[in-house]
Design an enzyme around this catalytic site. Structure first.
Site, short mmCIF file in Angstrom:
data_model
loop_
_atom_site.label_atom_id
_atom_site.label_comp_id
_atom_site.label_asym_id
_atom_site.label_seq_id
_atom_site.Cartn_x
_atom_site.Cartn_y
_atom_site.Cartn_z
N SER A 269 54.66 -47.33 -34.90
CA SER A 269 54.51 -47.93 -36.19
C SER A 269 53.04 -48.21 -36.52
CB SER A 269 55.49 -48.92 -37.16
OG SER A 269 55.14 -49.07 -37.99
N ASN A 270 52.41 -48.59 -37.72
CA ASN A 270 51.15 -49.04 -37.53
C ASN A 270 51.32 -50.75 -38.08
OD1 ASN A 270 51.35 -48.90 -40.94
ND2 ASN A 270 51.91 -47.03 -40.47
#
Ligand code: PMT
Length: 411
Positions: A217-218
Protein backbone atom coordinates in the site's frame (compact mmCIF):
# COMPACT_ATOMS: atom_id res chain seq x y z
CA UNK A 1 -19.33 55.36 10.48
CA UNK A 2 -21.14 52.34 9.06
CA UNK A 3 -19.89 50.78 5.84
CA UNK A 4 -21.91 49.49 2.94
CA UNK A 5 -20.66 46.41 1.09
CA UNK A 6 -20.53 46.60 -2.68
CA UNK A 7 -23.96 45.57 -4.02
CA UNK A 8 -22.63 43.12 -6.59
CA UNK A 9 -21.14 40.95 -3.85
CA UNK A 10 -24.36 40.57 -1.93
CA UNK A 11 -26.93 39.28 -4.43
CA UNK A 12 -27.09 35.89 -2.70
CA UNK A 13 -28.45 37.55 0.46
CA UNK A 14 -31.68 38.67 -1.18
CA UNK A 15 -34.48 36.61 0.38
CA UNK A 16 -31.99 34.38 2.24
CA UNK A 17 -32.84 33.19 5.73
CA UNK A 18 -29.94 33.97 8.05
CA UNK A 19 -29.57 33.00 11.70
CA UNK A 20 -27.27 35.49 13.41
CA UNK A 21 -25.87 33.99 16.62
CA UNK A 22 -24.62 36.64 19.02
CA UNK A 23 -22.42 35.52 21.90
CA UNK A 24 -21.23 37.42 24.91
CA UNK A 25 -18.36 39.80 24.35
CA UNK A 26 -17.86 43.51 24.16
CA UNK A 27 -18.12 43.17 20.35
CA UNK A 28 -21.78 42.06 20.73
CA UNK A 29 -22.88 45.59 19.92
CA UNK A 30 -21.21 45.32 16.49
CA UNK A 31 -23.57 42.44 15.67
CA UNK A 32 -26.36 45.04 15.51
CA UNK A 33 -24.57 46.56 12.51
CA UNK A 34 -24.17 43.08 10.99
CA UNK A 35 -27.93 42.52 11.39
CA UNK A 36 -28.61 45.91 9.80
CA UNK A 37 -26.35 45.26 6.80
CA UNK A 38 -27.80 41.78 6.26
CA UNK A 39 -31.34 43.19 6.37
CA UNK A 40 -30.41 46.00 4.01
CA UNK A 41 -29.14 43.45 1.49
CA UNK A 42 -32.53 41.71 1.58
CA UNK A 43 -31.84 38.88 4.06
CA UNK A 44 -34.41 37.75 6.60
CA UNK A 45 -32.44 37.79 9.81
CA UNK A 46 -33.25 35.78 12.92
CA UNK A 47 -31.01 36.87 15.80
CA UNK A 48 -30.29 34.44 18.62
CA UNK A 49 -28.42 35.55 21.71
CA UNK A 50 -26.61 33.71 24.45
CA UNK A 51 -27.29 34.77 28.02
CA UNK A 52 -23.91 36.51 28.18
CA UNK A 53 -24.63 38.45 24.98
CA UNK A 54 -27.80 39.78 26.56
CA UNK A 55 -25.67 41.40 29.27
CA UNK A 56 -24.03 43.54 26.61
CA UNK A 57 -26.99 44.29 24.30
CA UNK A 58 -30.71 43.74 24.85
CA UNK A 59 -32.75 41.40 22.62
CA UNK A 60 -35.07 44.36 21.95
CA UNK A 61 -32.31 46.05 19.92
CA UNK A 62 -31.99 43.06 17.59
CA UNK A 63 -35.76 42.64 17.44
CA UNK A 64 -36.07 46.27 16.33
CA UNK A 65 -33.34 45.98 13.68
CA UNK A 66 -34.46 42.60 12.30
CA UNK A 67 -38.23 43.07 12.77
CA UNK A 68 -38.30 39.65 14.42
CA UNK A 69 -38.57 38.69 18.07
CA UNK A 70 -35.47 37.11 19.56
CA UNK A 71 -36.15 33.77 21.28
CA UNK A 72 -33.67 33.25 24.09
CA UNK A 73 -34.54 29.92 25.69
CA UNK A 74 -35.03 26.35 24.44
CA UNK A 75 -37.81 26.02 27.00
CA UNK A 76 -39.76 29.12 25.89
CA UNK A 77 -42.16 27.03 23.79
CA UNK A 78 -40.99 23.41 24.14
CA UNK A 79 -43.99 22.15 22.15
CA UNK A 80 -42.65 24.00 19.08
CA UNK A 81 -39.19 22.37 19.33
CA UNK A 82 -37.90 25.80 18.46
CA UNK A 83 -34.22 24.78 18.17
CA UNK A 84 -35.02 22.15 15.52
CA UNK A 85 -37.34 24.47 13.60
CA UNK A 86 -34.83 27.33 13.60
CA UNK A 87 -32.04 25.05 12.39
CA UNK A 88 -34.20 23.74 9.53
CA UNK A 89 -35.71 27.06 8.48
CA UNK A 90 -32.47 28.81 7.67
CA UNK A 91 -30.08 28.93 4.72
CA UNK A 92 -26.97 29.94 6.62
CA UNK A 93 -25.79 30.61 10.18
CA UNK A 94 -23.30 33.26 11.19
CA UNK A 95 -21.96 33.46 14.73
CA UNK A 96 -20.57 36.95 15.33
CA UNK A 97 -18.99 37.68 17.66
CA UNK A 98 -18.02 34.12 18.60
CA UNK A 99 -16.41 33.81 22.02
CA UNK A 100 -13.74 31.21 22.83
CA UNK A 101 -16.34 29.46 25.00
CA UNK A 102 -18.93 29.10 22.24
CA UNK A 103 -16.26 28.08 19.71
CA UNK A 104 -15.22 25.32 22.14
CA UNK A 105 -18.85 24.21 22.50
CA UNK A 106 -19.27 24.10 18.72
CA UNK A 107 -16.09 22.08 18.27
CA UNK A 108 -17.17 19.55 20.89
CA UNK A 109 -20.89 19.35 20.17
CA UNK A 110 -22.04 20.86 23.45
CA UNK A 111 -25.61 22.16 23.32
CA UNK A 112 -26.62 23.87 26.56
CA UNK A 113 -28.65 26.85 25.35
CA UNK A 114 -30.84 27.79 22.42
CA UNK A 115 -28.03 28.97 20.11
CA UNK A 116 -25.79 25.94 20.64
CA UNK A 117 -28.79 23.61 20.21
CA UNK A 118 -29.56 25.28 16.88
CA UNK A 119 -25.91 24.97 15.86
CA UNK A 120 -25.89 21.27 16.66
CA UNK A 121 -29.07 20.67 14.64
CA UNK A 122 -28.09 22.70 11.59
CA UNK A 123 -26.60 21.34 8.37
CA UNK A 124 -26.34 24.69 6.51
CA UNK A 125 -23.13 26.65 5.84
CA UNK A 126 -21.63 28.14 9.00
CA UNK A 127 -19.62 31.34 9.30
CA UNK A 128 -17.81 32.06 12.54
CA UNK A 129 -16.30 35.44 13.39
CA UNK A 130 -14.27 35.10 16.60
CA UNK A 131 -13.64 38.02 18.97
CA UNK A 132 -11.72 37.75 22.21
CA UNK A 133 -8.56 38.81 23.97
CA UNK A 134 -5.29 37.90 22.23
CA UNK A 135 -4.30 35.36 24.89
CA UNK A 136 -7.58 33.49 24.52
CA UNK A 137 -7.36 33.58 20.70
CA UNK A 138 -3.78 32.30 20.71
CA UNK A 139 -4.39 29.62 23.35
CA UNK A 140 -3.70 26.16 21.84
CA UNK A 141 -7.18 24.99 22.92
CA UNK A 142 -8.89 27.78 20.96
CA UNK A 143 -6.62 27.30 17.96
CA UNK A 144 -7.36 23.56 18.00
CA UNK A 145 -11.11 24.22 18.24
CA UNK A 146 -11.01 26.73 15.37
CA UNK A 147 -9.09 24.22 13.30
CA UNK A 148 -11.70 21.55 14.02
CA UNK A 149 -14.44 23.90 12.81
CA UNK A 150 -12.48 24.78 9.67
CA UNK A 151 -11.91 21.08 8.92
CA UNK A 152 -15.65 20.51 9.18
CA UNK A 153 -16.18 23.19 6.54
CA UNK A 154 -16.98 26.25 8.67
CA UNK A 155 -15.78 29.56 7.27
CA UNK A 156 -13.77 31.47 9.85
CA UNK A 157 -13.58 35.23 9.45
CA UNK A 158 -10.35 35.78 11.33
CA UNK A 159 -10.21 38.43 14.04
CA UNK A 160 -8.20 41.55 13.34
CA UNK A 161 -5.41 43.32 15.19
CA UNK A 162 -6.43 46.44 17.04
CA UNK A 163 -7.74 47.88 20.26
CA UNK A 164 -9.41 45.36 22.57
CA UNK A 165 -11.58 45.73 25.67
CA UNK A 166 -9.77 47.31 28.62
CA UNK A 167 -7.48 49.32 26.33
CA UNK A 168 -5.27 46.37 25.35
CA UNK A 169 -3.94 46.04 21.81
CA UNK A 170 -3.51 42.84 19.81
CA UNK A 171 -5.17 40.24 17.62
CA UNK A 172 -8.70 39.38 18.65
CA UNK A 173 -10.87 42.26 17.52
CA UNK A 174 -14.00 41.25 15.61
CA UNK A 175 -13.53 41.60 11.84
CA UNK A 176 -15.34 44.55 10.29
CA UNK A 177 -19.09 43.87 9.97
CA UNK A 178 -18.92 44.43 6.23
CA UNK A 179 -16.37 41.60 5.85
CA UNK A 180 -18.56 39.26 7.87
CA UNK A 181 -21.61 40.11 5.75
CA UNK A 182 -19.59 39.50 2.57
CA UNK A 183 -18.49 36.10 3.93
CA UNK A 184 -22.14 35.19 4.54
CA UNK A 185 -23.06 36.20 0.97
CA UNK A 186 -20.13 34.23 -0.43
CA UNK A 187 -21.05 31.12 1.56
CA UNK A 188 -24.65 31.37 0.36
CA UNK A 189 -23.58 31.76 -3.26
CA UNK A 190 -21.22 28.83 -2.94
CA UNK A 191 -23.58 26.79 -0.81
CA UNK A 192 -25.79 26.00 -3.75
CA UNK A 193 -23.41 25.95 -6.67
CA UNK A 194 -23.17 22.14 -6.76
CA UNK A 195 -26.87 21.45 -6.13
CA UNK A 196 -28.02 18.65 -8.44
CA UNK A 197 -24.43 17.75 -9.42
CA UNK A 198 -23.53 14.06 -9.05
CA UNK A 199 -20.01 13.61 -7.83
CA UNK A 200 -17.71 10.65 -7.24
CA UNK A 201 -14.63 11.21 -5.07
CA UNK A 202 -12.00 8.54 -4.49
CA UNK A 203 -9.82 8.55 -1.38
CA UNK A 204 -7.19 6.60 0.53
CA UNK A 205 -4.45 4.20 -0.47
CA UNK A 206 -5.53 0.93 -2.04
CA UNK A 207 -4.24 -2.29 -0.45
CA UNK A 208 -2.96 -5.02 -2.76
CA UNK A 209 -2.71 -8.38 -0.97
CA UNK A 210 0.39 -10.54 -0.89
CA UNK A 211 -1.25 -13.18 1.28
CA UNK A 212 -4.33 -13.10 3.58
CA UNK A 213 -2.54 -10.88 6.17
CA UNK A 214 -0.07 -8.75 4.19
CA UNK A 215 -0.46 -6.16 1.50
CA UNK A 216 1.30 -3.50 -0.61
CA UNK A 217 0.00 0.00 0.00
CA UNK A 218 1.11 3.62 0.44
CA UNK A 219 0.94 6.48 2.94
CA UNK A 220 -2.40 7.98 1.89
CA UNK A 221 -4.59 8.72 4.93
CA UNK A 222 -7.68 9.65 2.90
CA UNK A 223 -7.74 13.18 4.40
CA UNK A 224 -7.59 14.98 1.03
CA UNK A 225 -10.35 12.87 -0.53
CA UNK A 226 -12.59 13.09 2.55
CA UNK A 227 -12.19 16.90 2.63
CA UNK A 228 -13.25 17.01 -1.04
CA UNK A 229 -16.29 14.82 -0.39
CA UNK A 230 -17.33 16.91 2.64
CA UNK A 231 -16.99 20.20 0.77
CA UNK A 232 -18.98 18.93 -2.24
CA UNK A 233 -21.78 17.73 0.06
CA UNK A 234 -21.78 21.10 1.87
CA UNK A 235 -22.31 22.77 -1.51
CA UNK A 236 -25.29 20.62 -2.37
CA UNK A 237 -23.77 17.87 -4.54
CA UNK A 238 -24.92 14.25 -4.37
CA UNK A 239 -21.63 12.66 -3.36
CA UNK A 240 -20.40 9.09 -3.55
CA UNK A 241 -17.08 8.59 -1.79
CA UNK A 242 -15.27 5.45 -2.92
CA UNK A 243 -12.62 4.92 -0.32
CA UNK A 244 -9.84 2.50 0.45
CA UNK A 245 -9.44 1.72 4.18
CA UNK A 246 -8.81 4.81 6.35
CA UNK A 247 -9.14 5.72 10.01
CA UNK A 248 -11.42 8.68 9.25
CA UNK A 249 -15.06 9.12 10.29
CA UNK A 250 -17.59 8.94 7.48
CA UNK A 251 -18.65 12.47 6.40
CA UNK A 252 -22.30 13.54 6.76
CA UNK A 253 -24.61 13.38 3.74
CA UNK A 254 -22.13 11.34 1.72
CA UNK A 255 -22.78 7.89 0.29
CA UNK A 256 -19.68 5.85 1.17
CA UNK A 257 -18.48 2.76 -0.71
CA UNK A 258 -15.67 0.90 1.05
CA UNK A 259 -13.14 -0.89 -1.16
CA UNK A 260 -9.72 -2.38 -0.62
CA UNK A 261 -7.90 -3.02 -3.89
CA UNK A 262 -7.38 -1.00 -7.09
CA UNK A 263 -9.62 -3.48 -8.92
CA UNK A 264 -12.44 -3.02 -6.37
CA UNK A 265 -12.05 0.76 -6.59
CA UNK A 266 -12.15 0.58 -10.39
CA UNK A 267 -15.30 -1.58 -10.35
CA UNK A 268 -17.08 0.75 -7.88
CA UNK A 269 -16.24 3.88 -9.88
CA UNK A 270 -16.87 2.46 -13.35
CA UNK A 271 -20.27 1.11 -12.27
CA UNK A 272 -21.34 4.65 -11.29
CA UNK A 273 -19.51 6.60 -13.99
CA UNK A 274 -22.36 6.99 -16.50
CA UNK A 275 -24.50 8.65 -13.82
CA UNK A 276 -21.77 11.04 -12.66
CA UNK A 277 -21.13 14.66 -13.65
CA UNK A 278 -17.74 14.94 -11.94
CA UNK A 279 -15.12 12.44 -10.74
CA UNK A 280 -12.28 13.58 -8.49
CA UNK A 281 -9.56 10.99 -8.08
CA UNK A 282 -7.72 11.87 -4.88
CA UNK A 283 -7.03 8.22 -4.06
CA UNK A 284 -3.48 6.97 -4.14
CA UNK A 285 -4.08 3.85 -6.18
CA UNK A 286 -1.28 1.33 -5.79
CA UNK A 287 0.54 1.11 -9.12
CA UNK A 288 1.66 -2.47 -8.54
CA UNK A 289 0.21 -5.66 -7.11
CA UNK A 290 1.60 -9.11 -6.43
CA UNK A 291 1.33 -11.30 -9.52
CA UNK A 292 0.21 -14.23 -7.39
CA UNK A 293 -1.47 -13.94 -4.00
CA UNK A 294 -0.66 -16.75 -1.55
CA UNK A 295 -3.77 -18.58 -0.33
CA UNK A 296 -2.40 -18.94 3.21
CA UNK A 297 -0.12 -16.82 5.37
CA UNK A 298 3.42 -17.08 4.01
CA UNK A 299 5.52 -18.65 6.75
CA UNK A 300 8.67 -16.91 7.91
CA UNK A 301 10.69 -20.01 7.09
CA UNK A 302 9.42 -19.92 3.47
CA UNK A 303 10.08 -16.20 2.95
CA UNK A 304 10.32 -15.58 -0.77
CA UNK A 305 13.46 -13.75 -1.89
CA UNK A 306 11.35 -11.64 -4.25
CA UNK A 307 7.71 -10.86 -4.92
CA UNK A 308 6.85 -10.64 -8.58
CA UNK A 309 4.78 -7.55 -9.28
CA UNK A 310 2.50 -6.53 -12.10
CA UNK A 311 0.79 -3.19 -12.77
CA UNK A 312 -2.68 -2.50 -11.43
CA UNK A 313 -5.36 -1.14 -13.69
CA UNK A 314 -5.12 2.63 -14.28
CA UNK A 315 -8.59 3.80 -13.26
CA UNK A 316 -8.15 7.44 -14.24
CA UNK A 317 -6.92 6.49 -17.71
CA UNK A 318 -9.86 4.11 -18.17
CA UNK A 319 -12.32 6.85 -17.13
CA UNK A 320 -10.55 9.32 -19.42
CA UNK A 321 -11.08 6.96 -22.35
CA UNK A 322 -14.76 6.39 -21.43
CA UNK A 323 -15.72 9.94 -20.61
CA UNK A 324 -18.54 11.74 -22.42
CA UNK A 325 -19.08 15.16 -20.90
CA UNK A 326 -18.03 14.35 -17.33
CA UNK A 327 -15.43 16.53 -15.68
CA UNK A 328 -12.49 14.42 -14.63
CA UNK A 329 -10.06 15.66 -11.99
CA UNK A 330 -6.91 13.74 -11.15
CA UNK A 331 -4.19 14.29 -8.59
CA UNK A 332 -0.49 13.98 -9.26
CA UNK A 333 1.68 12.87 -6.36
CA UNK A 334 5.14 13.87 -7.48
CA UNK A 335 8.61 13.99 -5.99
CA UNK A 336 10.63 15.22 -8.99
CA UNK A 337 10.10 17.28 -12.13
CA UNK A 338 6.67 18.12 -10.85
CA UNK A 339 4.88 20.17 -13.47
CA UNK A 340 6.12 18.25 -16.51
CA UNK A 341 5.12 14.91 -14.98
CA UNK A 342 1.69 16.24 -13.96
CA UNK A 343 1.05 17.74 -17.41
CA UNK A 344 1.91 14.38 -18.96
CA UNK A 345 -0.63 12.61 -16.71
CA UNK A 346 -3.23 15.27 -17.51
CA UNK A 347 -2.83 14.58 -21.23
CA UNK A 348 -2.39 10.80 -21.25
CA UNK A 349 -5.31 10.19 -18.86
CA UNK A 350 -7.54 12.71 -20.73
CA UNK A 351 -8.27 14.70 -17.55
CA UNK A 352 -9.80 18.19 -17.36
CA UNK A 353 -7.79 19.22 -14.31
CA UNK A 354 -4.90 17.75 -12.40
CA UNK A 355 -3.98 18.78 -8.87
CA UNK A 356 -0.25 18.58 -8.37
CA UNK A 357 1.13 18.07 -4.87
CA UNK A 358 4.69 17.56 -3.78
CA UNK A 359 4.57 14.45 -1.63
CA UNK A 360 8.15 14.96 -0.43
CA UNK A 361 7.18 18.13 1.50
CA UNK A 362 6.60 17.61 5.22
CA UNK A 363 3.60 19.98 5.35
CA UNK A 364 1.84 18.78 2.18
CA UNK A 365 0.75 15.61 0.42
CA UNK A 366 0.39 12.39 2.41
CA UNK A 367 -0.98 12.13 5.98
CA UNK A 368 -0.73 15.76 7.09
CA UNK A 369 -3.77 18.06 7.51
CA UNK A 370 -2.42 20.68 5.11
CA UNK A 371 -1.56 20.77 1.44
CA UNK A 372 -0.07 23.13 -1.12
CA UNK A 373 -1.00 22.46 -4.74
CA UNK A 374 -0.88 23.67 -8.31
CA UNK A 375 -4.08 23.13 -10.29
CA UNK A 376 -3.25 22.53 -13.94
CA UNK A 377 -5.98 22.74 -16.55
CA UNK A 378 -6.25 20.98 -19.90
CA UNK A 379 -6.60 24.50 -21.33
CA UNK A 380 -3.00 25.25 -20.27
CA UNK A 381 -3.86 27.20 -17.08
CA UNK A 382 -1.87 26.81 -13.86
CA UNK A 383 -3.09 28.10 -10.48
CA UNK A 384 -0.85 27.96 -7.44
CA UNK A 385 -2.81 27.39 -4.24
CA UNK A 386 -0.75 28.25 -1.14
CA UNK A 387 -0.34 26.10 1.98
CA UNK A 388 -3.58 25.67 3.91
CA UNK A 389 -5.81 23.02 5.47
CA UNK A 390 -7.03 20.34 3.07
CA UNK A 391 -10.56 21.67 3.61
CA UNK A 392 -9.42 25.00 2.10
CA UNK A 393 -7.72 23.25 -0.83
CA UNK A 394 -10.97 21.34 -1.39
CA UNK A 395 -12.88 24.64 -1.57
CA UNK A 396 -10.56 25.98 -4.26
CA UNK A 397 -10.78 22.75 -6.29
CA UNK A 398 -14.59 22.82 -6.19
CA UNK A 399 -14.57 26.51 -7.19
CA UNK A 400 -12.63 25.47 -10.30
CA UNK A 401 -14.93 22.52 -11.00
CA UNK A 402 -18.00 24.71 -10.46
CA UNK A 403 -16.70 27.18 -13.07
CA UNK A 404 -15.97 24.32 -15.47
CA UNK A 405 -19.53 22.99 -15.01
CA UNK A 406 -20.96 26.45 -15.72
CA UNK A 407 -18.84 26.74 -18.86
CA UNK A 408 -19.94 23.26 -19.96
CA UNK A 409 -23.62 24.07 -19.42
CA UNK A 410 -23.31 27.27 -21.46
CA UNK A 411 -21.85 25.42 -24.46
O1 PMT B 1 -4.79 10.83 1.55
P1 PMT B 1 -3.89 11.92 2.08
O2 PMT B 1 -2.98 11.42 3.20
O3 PMT B 1 -4.67 13.15 2.47
O4 PMT B 1 -2.89 12.34 0.92
C1 PMT B 1 -3.37 12.98 -0.21
C2 PMT B 1 -2.72 12.45 -1.49
C3 PMT B 1 -1.24 12.81 -1.49
C4 PMT B 1 -2.88 10.93 -1.60
C5 PMT B 1 -3.48 13.14 -2.67
O5 PMT B 1 -3.37 14.53 -2.54
C6 PMT B 1 -2.93 12.68 -4.03
O6 PMT B 1 -1.97 13.20 -4.55
N1 PMT B 1 -3.58 11.63 -4.63
C7 PMT B 1 -3.14 10.98 -5.85
C8 PMT B 1 -2.03 10.05 -5.54
C9 PMT B 1 -1.58 9.30 -6.79
O7 PMT B 1 -1.88 8.15 -6.91
O8 PMT B 1 -1.00 10.04 -7.70
P2 PMT B 1 -0.36 9.45 -9.09
O9 PMT B 1 0.42 10.59 -9.59
O10 PMT B 1 0.31 8.17 -8.85
O11 PMT B 1 -1.65 9.19 -9.98
C10 PMT B 1 -2.21 10.16 -10.85
C11 PMT B 1 -3.74 10.02 -10.89
O12 PMT B 1 -4.10 8.77 -11.45
C12 PMT B 1 -4.38 10.10 -9.53
O13 PMT B 1 -5.59 10.85 -9.65
C13 PMT B 1 -4.70 8.64 -9.19
O14 PMT B 1 -5.87 8.53 -8.38
C14 PMT B 1 -4.91 8.04 -10.55
N2 PMT B 1 -4.52 6.62 -10.65
C15 PMT B 1 -3.25 6.25 -10.42
C16 PMT B 1 -2.89 4.91 -10.56
C17 PMT B 1 -3.87 3.98 -10.94
N3 PMT B 1 -3.57 2.69 -11.07
N4 PMT B 1 -5.13 4.38 -11.16
C18 PMT B 1 -5.47 5.69 -11.03
O15 PMT B 1 -6.62 6.06 -11.21
Amino acid sequence: MSQTPSRSDLGALRGARVVLGVTGGIASYKAVEIARLLGKAGARVQALMTEAAQRFVGPATFAAVTHRSVPTDVFDSPELVVHVRLARDTDVIVVAPATANVIAKMAHGIADDLLTNVLLNATVPLIVAPAMHTEMWEHPATQENVRTLRERGAIIVDPEEGELAGGDEGVGRLAEPVLIVEAVAEALARGHDLAGVRVIVTAGGTQEPIDPVRYISNRSSGKMGFALAREAANRGAAVTLVTAPTALPVPDRVDVVHVRTAQEMRDAVVARFDEADVVVKAAAVADFKAKTVAGGKIKKANAPSAIELEPTIDIAAELGAMKKDQILVGFAAETDDHAAAARKKLATKNLDLIVLNDVRATDAGFEVDTNRVVILGADGTAEEVPLQLKSGIAQVIWDRVSNALKARNER
